[in-house]
Design an enzyme around this catalytic site. Structure first.
Site, PDB file in Angstrom:
ATOM      1  N   ASP A 292       0.856  -1.192   0.000  1.00  0.00           N
ATOM      2  CA  ASP A 292       0.000   0.000   0.000  1.00  0.00           C
ATOM      3  C   ASP A 292       0.887   1.235   0.000  1.00  0.00           C
ATOM      4  OD1 ASP A 292      -2.229   1.607   0.074  1.00  0.00           O
ATOM      5  OD2 ASP A 292      -2.836   1.063   2.106  1.00  0.00           O
ATOM      6  N   HIS A 293       0.350   2.304  -0.566  1.00  0.00           N
ATOM      7  CA  HIS A 293       1.032   3.596  -0.511  1.00  0.00           C
ATOM      8  C   HIS A 293       0.659   4.293   0.802  1.00  0.00           C
ATOM      9  CE1 HIS A 293       0.653   3.360  -5.136  1.00  0.00           C
ATOM     10  NE2 HIS A 293       1.873   3.006  -4.786  1.00  0.00           N
ATOM     11  N   TYR A 472      -4.997   4.599   0.548  1.00  0.00           N
ATOM     12  CA  TYR A 472      -6.130   3.771   0.107  1.00  0.00           C
ATOM     13  C   TYR A 472      -5.869   3.014  -1.186  1.00  0.00           C
ATOM     14  CZ  TYR A 472      -7.468   7.652   3.052  1.00  0.00           C
ATOM     15  OH  TYR A 472      -7.462   8.615   4.036  1.00  0.00           O
ATOM     16  N   HIS A 473      -4.666   2.438  -1.292  1.00  0.00           N
ATOM     17  CA  HIS A 473      -4.300   1.671  -2.479  1.00  0.00           C
ATOM     18  C   HIS A 473      -3.832   0.258  -2.124  1.00  0.00           C
ATOM     19  CE1 HIS A 473      -3.206   5.848  -4.373  1.00  0.00           C
ATOM     20  NE2 HIS A 473      -4.524   5.627  -4.352  1.00  0.00           N
ATOM     21  N   PRO A 474      -4.518  -0.480  -1.241  1.00  0.00           N
ATOM     22  CA  PRO A 474      -4.063  -1.835  -0.912  1.00  0.00           C
ATOM     23  C   PRO A 474      -4.097  -2.727  -2.149  1.00  0.00           C
ATOM     24  CG  PRO A 474      -6.302  -1.486  -0.114  1.00  0.00           C
ATOM     25  CD  PRO A 474      -5.792  -0.154  -0.585  1.00  0.00           C
TER      26      PRO A 474
END
Length: 537
Positions: A292-293, A472-474
């Protein structure tokens, strides 16, 4: 017992796109099961309304991560869309493909997923307002706003300040080069959010061979003699069974898809045994490799008005609301991330490793249970944010209970490697470098967060451990790869060890791309449809 040809689980970015593609062939009968409800909600359709959806259980799974040592043992909030359109119905609408080299890495072990193949898919998907060329698509089902009009005037000075700091203007991050500063393309059309539900699912719902069931939470994939034969799901308090004559495709996303695989007996055998579940396929990669980011904002009080001055007072809200309702314009018709960019923390790097976000806006004063995009701070504030593009830290998703309605344990392990800490330290120093440039500094009253007292490396690291969080990039929790030794699915998106079962969503990514993940999730759903249609001929 009910039957269909294909069962798609999850009406998110990939699921909506896949449903559209599969039903192009009238021979295929497709049932799409979505745990959430309709996307026909005002704050879903109004672009800046996504702040109202951040803690809304009516559209959001409202996941919470485990206490994370990398974030000073805080529990991060992880919103995911529980609605038609999935997270494309609650996100910030930035359209970002990622770097060409990301997909060259994908294609190295996964035939069909190299840059040339995914570029073809993106160009087929897009109807880019900026026009078609060798990089952009024109005439596809998804309209992409070039986002050049109606921006806050400080965006121009932000871009100038980036150039003064050594980061030149880039007119198109999805073009030939990703590096530079500029404005983001957005999935916004006619002043409304252009989610995957709007662009792909709604047109497909007019076809007789697509059935969409909302409020239908899948609890288990049925597997008989090594083949996925259907699903069990709950709807209106009733347990139902649906059989698949052809295939079951998981499109639940990076959290739901590995959770459902584990609940269905596919995952780490020791974990499944602990939960009292039968192990059908022992594969520890299910739920592993979570990427994630993580990002942070630096915030300044400005000498000139920002969107705070417009959206904070009631009369400003009323005026902007009338502008939006009457003409579909104004700041409510856009994401808050007008400007952005990509940069390298060290010149020796071959490609950017950090992403920038510029917001003529600030929300330092929290409002309980809400991300206050529509109620910003009562002073002129501006934030510059960033997130890491290629973190080396890895987490995992694991069921915490055999109860399919219980949330899984999400362990991000943010900043758990020295490399991630070092590059974030260099990155936040670059934010201050941008802010010190004449084009930006002339408008600054004072730095509010982290504040001028935070100067040493130790203090800066402690600050981003306290204030950073997911962007919010899992991804990558059921990742694609050549074998079950390192992955969950193959290059055709088929689950290793099970026939008739695929995974097509952000969990399928072999590695995390540099940028926002909605575009690659849609692309993955598009190519999944292409793969399945080709095989079914």
């Amino acid at each position: 017992m009910e039957e269909t040809d294909y069962i798609i689980i999850g009406a998110g970015s990939a699921g909506c796109t896949l449903a559209n593609r599969l039903t192009e062939d009238s021979r295929h009968h497709v049932t799409l099961l979505e745990a959430g409800g309709s996307d026909r909600r005002f704050f879903v359709q109004m672009p800046l309304g996504y702040g109202k959806l951040f803690y809304d259980p009516g559209v959001n799974w409202l996941y919470s991560a485990e206490p994370d040592p990398g974030l000073n043992h805080q529990r991060d909030h992880i919103p995911r869309g529980r609605i038609l359109g999935g997270s494309s119905s609650i996100n910030a609408m930035v359209w970002m493909r990622g770097h060409q080299a990301d997909y060259e890495e994908w294609g190295r072990d996964n035939p069909g997923w190299g840059w040339d193949e995914v570029l073809k898919a993106y160009r087929e998907i897009e109807d880019n307002e900026a026009g078609g060329d060798a990089w952009r698509g024109k005439g596809g089902p998804l309209f992409i706003s070039k986002n050049r009009k109606g921006l806050h005037w400080l965006v121009e000075d932000y871009i100038k300040a980036c150039a003064e700091a050594g980061l030149p203007y880039n007119p198109d991050f999805n073009g030939e080069s990703q590096e530079g500063a500029g404005t983001y393309q957005l999935t916004v059309k006619g002043g409304r959010r252009n989610s995957a539900a709007r662009a792909f699912l709604r047109p497909a719902m007019r076809r007789k061979n697509l059935r969409v069931e909302t409020g239908a939470q899948v609890t288990r994939v049925l597997i008989e003699e090594g083949r996925a034969t259907g699903v069990e799901y709950l709807q209106n308090g009733q347990r139902k069974t649906l059989r698949a004559r052809a295939e079951v495709i998981l499109c639940g996303g990076a959290i739901n898809s590995p959770q459902l695989l584990q609940l269905s007996g596919i995952g780490d055998g020791a974990l499944l045994q602990e939960m009292g579940l039968q192990t059908l396929v022992d594969n520890p990669n299910v739920g592993a490799h979570l990427s994630d980011h993580h990002g942070i904002n630096y915030t300044w009080q400005m000498k000139v008005p920002t969107y705070n001055n417009i959206l904070r007072p009631w009369f400003g809200k009323a005026l902007m609301g009338m502008w939006y309702l009457a003409l579909g314009g104004g700041p409510l018709a856009k994401s808050i991330n007008h400007g952005g960019g990509f940069f390298r923390t060290r010149p020796a790097l071959e490609r950017p490793n950090m992403q920038l976000y510029m917001q003529a806006f600030s929300t330092l004063i929290p409002k309980a249970g809400e991300r206050p995009l529509l109620t910003p701070d009562p002073f002129p504030g501006l934030s510059l944010g960033l997130s890491n593009c290629r973190p080396t830290s890895r987490g995992h998703i694991r069921i915490a209970s055999p109860d399919p309605l219980a949330h899984p344990k999400i362990t991000p392990n943010a900043f758990s490697t020295p490399e991630d800490v070092e590059e974030m330290l260099l990155a936040v120093k670059f934010l201050r470098k941008i802010a010190a440039q004449p084009s930006f500094a002339r408008w600054v009253e004072e730095e509010l967060r982290p504040g001028p007292d935070v100067q040493s490396d130790e203090a800066l690291i402690d600050d981003f451990r306290w204030r950073s969080g997911t962007v919010y990039h899992p991804s990558c929790t059921a990742r694609m790869g050549a074998s079950a030794e390192t992955s969950v699915i193959d290059a055709k998106l088929r689950v290793h060890g099970v026939q008739g079962l695929r995974v097509a969503d952000a969990s399928s990514f072999p590695n995390l791309i540099a940028g926002n993940t909605n575009a690659p999730a849609i692309m993955l759903g598009w190519k999944a449809g292409e793969i399945i249609l080709t095989e079914s001929k």
